[in-house]
Write an enzyme that holds these catalytic residues in place. Structure first.
Site, PDB file in Angstrom:
ATOM      1  N   LYS A 262       7.244   7.890  -4.186  1.00 23.81           N
ATOM      2  CA  LYS A 262       8.492   7.227  -3.790  1.00 23.81           C
ATOM      3  C   LYS A 262       8.369   6.775  -2.344  1.00 23.81           C
ATOM      4  CE  LYS A 262      12.207   7.779  -2.033  1.00 23.81           C
ATOM      5  NZ  LYS A 262      12.473   6.756  -0.972  1.00 23.81           N
TER       6      LYS A 262
ATOM      7  N   GLY B 275       8.613  13.291   6.286  1.00 29.66           N
ATOM      8  CA  GLY B 275       9.868  12.668   6.707  1.00 29.66           C
ATOM      9  C   GLY B 275      10.591  13.556   7.704  1.00 29.66           C
TER      10      GLY B 275
ATOM     11  N   GLU C 282      15.423  17.328   8.729  1.00 27.15           N
ATOM     12  CA  GLU C 282      16.687  17.505   8.024  1.00 27.15           C
ATOM     13  C   GLU C 282      16.491  17.409   6.500  1.00 27.15           C
ATOM     14  OE1 GLU C 282      19.259  14.313   9.043  1.00 27.15           O
ATOM     15  OE2 GLU C 282      20.996  15.197   8.040  1.00 27.15           O
TER      16      GLU C 282
ATOM     17  N   GLY D  95      13.631  17.589   4.938  1.00 26.01           N
ATOM     18  CA  GLY D  95      12.670  18.640   4.578  1.00 26.01           C
ATOM     19  C   GLY D  95      13.374  19.949   4.239  1.00 26.01           C
TER      20      GLY D  95
ATOM     21  N   GLU E 250       5.672  17.750   5.806  1.00 24.68           N
ATOM     22  CA  GLU E 250       5.184  17.284   7.099  1.00 24.68           C
ATOM     23  C   GLU E 250       6.369  16.611   7.770  1.00 24.68           C
ATOM     24  OE1 GLU E 250       4.343  15.329   9.878  1.00 24.68           O
ATOM     25  OE2 GLU E 250       3.001  13.996   8.782  1.00 24.68           O
TER      26      GLU E 250
ATOM     27  N   CYS F  86       5.414  10.930  14.121  1.00 21.68           N
ATOM     28  CA  CYS F  86       5.843  12.331  14.113  1.00 21.68           C
ATOM     29  C   CYS F  86       5.101  13.153  15.160  1.00 21.68           C
ATOM     30  CB  CYS F  86       5.664  12.929  12.726  1.00 21.68           C
ATOM     31  SG  CYS F  86       4.051  12.569  12.023  1.00 21.68           S
TER      32      CYS F  86
ATOM     33  N   GLU G 184      13.973  14.788  18.474  1.00 18.77           N
ATOM     34  CA  GLU G 184      13.010  13.731  18.148  1.00 18.77           C
ATOM     35  C   GLU G 184      13.728  12.389  18.251  1.00 18.77           C
ATOM     36  OE1 GLU G 184      11.563  13.446  13.987  1.00 18.77           O
ATOM     37  OE2 GLU G 184       9.567  13.312  14.861  1.00 18.77           O
TER      38      GLU G 184
HETATM   39  P1  NAI Z   1      14.199  10.592   5.902  1.00 14.43           P
HETATM   40  O1  NAI Z   1      13.630  11.940   5.997  1.00 14.43           O
HETATM   41  O2  NAI Z   1      15.587  10.423   5.362  1.00 14.43           O
HETATM   42  O3  NAI Z   1      13.258   9.650   5.000  1.00 14.43           O
HETATM   43  C1  NAI Z   1      11.954   9.967   4.591  1.00 14.43           C
HETATM   44  C2  NAI Z   1      11.809   9.772   3.082  1.00 14.43           C
HETATM   45  O4  NAI Z   1      12.604  10.729   2.395  1.00 14.43           O
HETATM   46  C3  NAI Z   1      12.275   8.406   2.565  1.00 14.43           C
HETATM   47  O5  NAI Z   1      11.416   7.999   1.520  1.00 14.43           O
HETATM   48  C4  NAI Z   1      13.665   8.725   2.009  1.00 14.43           C
HETATM   49  O6  NAI Z   1      14.092   7.826   1.014  1.00 14.43           O
HETATM   50  C5  NAI Z   1      13.448  10.102   1.442  1.00 14.43           C
HETATM   51  N1  NAI Z   1      14.660  10.928   1.294  1.00 14.43           N
HETATM   52  C6  NAI Z   1      15.819  10.855   1.997  1.00 14.43           C
HETATM   53  N2  NAI Z   1      16.674  11.809   1.576  1.00 14.43           N
HETATM   54  C7  NAI Z   1      16.055  12.487   0.589  1.00 14.43           C
HETATM   55  C8  NAI Z   1      16.408  13.603  -0.231  1.00 14.43           C
HETATM   56  N3  NAI Z   1      17.597  14.204  -0.116  1.00 14.43           N
HETATM   57  N4  NAI Z   1      15.512  14.060  -1.130  1.00 14.43           N
HETATM   58  C9  NAI Z   1      14.302  13.489  -1.241  1.00 14.43           C
HETATM   59  N5  NAI Z   1      13.909  12.425  -0.506  1.00 14.43           N
HETATM   60  C10 NAI Z   1      14.771  11.937   0.405  1.00 14.43           C
HETATM   61  O7  NAI Z   1      14.126   9.938   7.340  1.00 14.43           O
HETATM   62  P2  NAI Z   1      15.043   8.762   7.947  1.00 14.43           P
HETATM   63  O8  NAI Z   1      16.482   9.033   7.675  1.00 14.43           O
HETATM   64  O9  NAI Z   1      14.496   7.480   7.496  1.00 14.43           O
HETATM   65  O10 NAI Z   1      14.791   8.926   9.515  1.00 14.43           O
HETATM   66  C11 NAI Z   1      15.616   9.793  10.278  1.00 14.43           C
HETATM   67  C12 NAI Z   1      14.815  10.491  11.335  1.00 14.43           C
HETATM   68  O11 NAI Z   1      13.852  11.326  10.737  1.00 14.43           O
HETATM   69  C13 NAI Z   1      14.012   9.587  12.240  1.00 14.43           C
HETATM   70  O12 NAI Z   1      14.792   9.105  13.282  1.00 14.43           O
HETATM   71  C14 NAI Z   1      12.933  10.513  12.713  1.00 14.43           C
HETATM   72  O13 NAI Z   1      13.379  11.277  13.797  1.00 14.43           O
HETATM   73  C15 NAI Z   1      12.687  11.401  11.532  1.00 14.43           C
HETATM   74  N6  NAI Z   1      11.540  10.971  10.724  1.00 14.43           N
HETATM   75  C16 NAI Z   1      10.371  11.623  10.879  1.00 14.43           C
HETATM   76  C17 NAI Z   1       9.263  11.221  10.178  1.00 14.43           C
HETATM   77  C18 NAI Z   1       7.970  11.898  10.351  1.00 14.43           C
HETATM   78  O14 NAI Z   1       6.943  11.344   9.995  1.00 14.43           O
HETATM   79  N7  NAI Z   1       7.946  13.101  10.862  1.00 14.43           N
HETATM   80  C19 NAI Z   1       9.294  10.069   9.284  1.00 14.43           C
HETATM   81  C20 NAI Z   1      10.586   9.478   9.139  1.00 14.43           C
HETATM   82  C21 NAI Z   1      11.650   9.917   9.862  1.00 14.43           C
END
Ligand code: NAI
Ligand code: MG
Length: 477
Positions: free
Chosen positions: A183, A235, A238, A240, A257, A291, A388
């Site tokens: 996904k 991702g 939160e 995670g 991660e 990240c 972050e």
């Molecule tokens: P996110 O964690 O919501 O998105 C990452 C992935 O998870 C996307 O594919 C999203 O569709 C999916 N996702 C969202 N909610 C989910 C759920 N309940 N169950 C399963 N999958 C779900 O991150 P977002 O909202 O795009 O970014 C917010 C903040 O998160 C960023 O500002 C950053 O600080 C952090 N982030 C960190 C990342 C990293 O590589 N460590 C990557 C992306 C965001």
């Protein structure tokens, strides 16, 4: 007289369809709900395509296809034959690298020189590397003579390295004999779909790789599906945590991660110009949407002023603008939401009393952009030092002794990466051994190789990707 700047645009043509479907069981199928969402080019806010919004039914179909493929074709296949498919995919990524790079840049906003020289190159390298492991798995886990695959893997990836994170998830999973439902993130689905097309052209058996597009709801359906044996997530911390709660007690395997707030530590004896380059690379690479970004700079007090002066001059030379321009250093911020988050945190830094320095360039009229910035006068209590930001914004603090640097570096709930800059090898080792971070770079930053493991501690998650360690989550021994 200032010379007018002539952009050098990447012109490789890339075909973008008006509408994209899911890739399930080797076929392109629309969403059962019939709904779509738009993916946008963040550099100019133009809609690139409509993409299928995955429902729980779509996830269910994809998991069923993955299960069938696991039992009938992929798991029974000779490992050396599995490897052939992975090599084929790796070669196809290399052959279509320009196209993938342009698509990645258009969909996500990162500078073309990064998608071209980093993301796509590393994605291919991961497939090449894990292809080599497919028939050597008995050496992957000490004492295990015949490790078996786990089954059906649900992989959820973010928008900061869309193709590369897909490759990080797919290559080891497939090498070990698992099948996958992937996904991609909702703002950057297009390169994952092109990767699915590559899998199709490589004649990968139907159902071995499935791509279901959608947002967090689609991801949640995948996490909650009883037919999934393992979830691999990259991702936010939160999300995670939400996933960890959903998976708890189900017997599903999980690797996470998550976020980071890495310290980049510069000692007074470090070659300062090199360190400044490392600091720039550490925080401004991919607009800071990284990240493991070096988002907290800890600089030894005696060189603070000199370093700040050099850094201020250096960020003036960073070219911000059209991500398709080969000279662009700072591309677009991935989405309006991420732009708003960065802006809010920068505001908090000013309100809490830190001093903002930013490059003085103009911003393009359309699209989401943020100037390369750094804060001085930061205290450890400030939000910009703790949270972050995931943008091109650095928080600079000082230290006097190595032990004080270590203490400050470790003063975070995260533990993904760190950097140390010093001329003394023994000092590098002393500090590196005491930093609670999955990766510590010495006199460099943001260096990656498929053979070296990556992953965090504490709120940065658990499990390792890359190298031999990256096979373990995909094997039951
Ligand atoms: P996110 O964690 O919501 O998105 C990452 C992935 O998870 C996307 O594919 C999203 O569709 C999916 N996702 C969202 N909610 C989910 C759920 N309940 N169950 C399963 N999958 C779900 O991150 P977002 O909202 O795009 O970014 C917010 C903040 O998160 C960023 O500002 C950053 O600080 C952090 N982030 C960190 C990342 C990293 O590589 N460590 C990557 C992306 C965001
Ligand atoms: Mg997009």
């Amino acid at each position: 007289m200032a010379l007018a700047y002539a952009p050098s645009l990447e012109t490789t043509p890339v075909r973008i369809a008006p509408r994209y479907e899911h890739f399930i069981g080797g076929r392109w199928v629309g969403s059962t709900g019939g709904e779509t969402f738009a993916t946008v080019n963040p550099a100019n806010e133009e809609v690139l395509a409509q993409v299928a919004a995955g429902t729980a039914d779509d996830v269910d179909r994809a998991v069923a296809a993955a299960r069938t493929a696991y039992e009938r074709s992929w798991r029974p296949m000779r490992p050396a034959d599995r490897a052939k498919y992975l090599y084929r995919i790796a070669r196809a990524i290399t052959e279509r690298s320009r196209e993938l790079a342009v698509l990645e840049t258009k969909d996500g906003g990162k500078p073309i020189k990064e998608s071209r020289d980093f993301d796509v190159v590393q994605a291919a390298a991961h497939f090449f590397y894990y292809a080599g492991w497919a028939d050597k798995l008995r050496y992957a886990i000490h004492g295990a003579t015949d490790p078996a695959p786990v089954g059906v893997v649900g992989s959820i990836v973010p928008w900061n390295f869309p193709l590369l994170m897909a490759a990080w998830k797919l290559a080891p999973a497939l090498a070990c004999g698992n099948t996958v439902v992937l996904k991609p993130a909702e703002t950057t689905p297009l390169t994952a779909l092109l990767l699915a097309e590559i899998c199709e052209e490589a004649d990968l058996p139907p159902g071995v790789v499935n791509v279901v597009t959608g947002d967090g709801r689609t991801g949640a359906a995948l996490v909650g599906h009883p037919g999934v044996d393992k979830i691999a997530f990259t991702g936010s911390t939160e999300v995670g945590k939400i996933i960890q709660r959903t998976v708890a007690g189900t017997g599903k395997r999980l690797t996470l991660e998550l976020g980071g707030k890495a310290a980049n530590i510069v000692f007074a004896d470090a070659p300062l110009d090199q360190a400044v380059e490392g600091v720039v690379n550490g925080i401004y690479f991919n607009q800071g949407h990284v990240c493991c970004a070096g988002s907290r700079l800890l600089v030894q007090e005696s060189v603070h002023d000199a370093l700040v002066e050099k850094l201020a001059a250096r960020i003036e030379t960073l070219r911000l603008g059209d991500p398709l321009d080969k000279n662009t250093d700072i591309g677009a911020i991935n989405s309006a939401a991420q732009h708003a988050k960065i802006t809010e945190l920068v505001r908090s830094g000013i309100d809490e009393g830190a001093v903002l320095h930013e490059q003085s360039c103009a911003l393009p009229a359309r699209g989401w952009y943020h100037r390369a910035s750094f804060f001085t006068g930061v205290s450890q209590a400030h939000r910009i030092a703790r949270e972050e930001i995931f943008g091109p914004v650095l928080a600079i603090m000082t230290f006097r002794t190595a032990d004080e640097a270590i203490e400050k570096a470790n003063n975070t709930p995260y533990g993904l990466s760190a950097g140390v800059w010093t001329d003394k090898g023994a000092k590098s080792m002393y500090v590196a051994q005491r930093l609670r971070a999955g990766v510590v770079w010495c006199s460099t930053f943001n260096q990656f190789d498929p053979s070296s493991p990556f992953g965090g501690y504490r709120e940065s998650g658990f499990g390792r990707e890359g190298g031999v360690a990256g096979l373990r989550p995909y094997l039951s021994a």
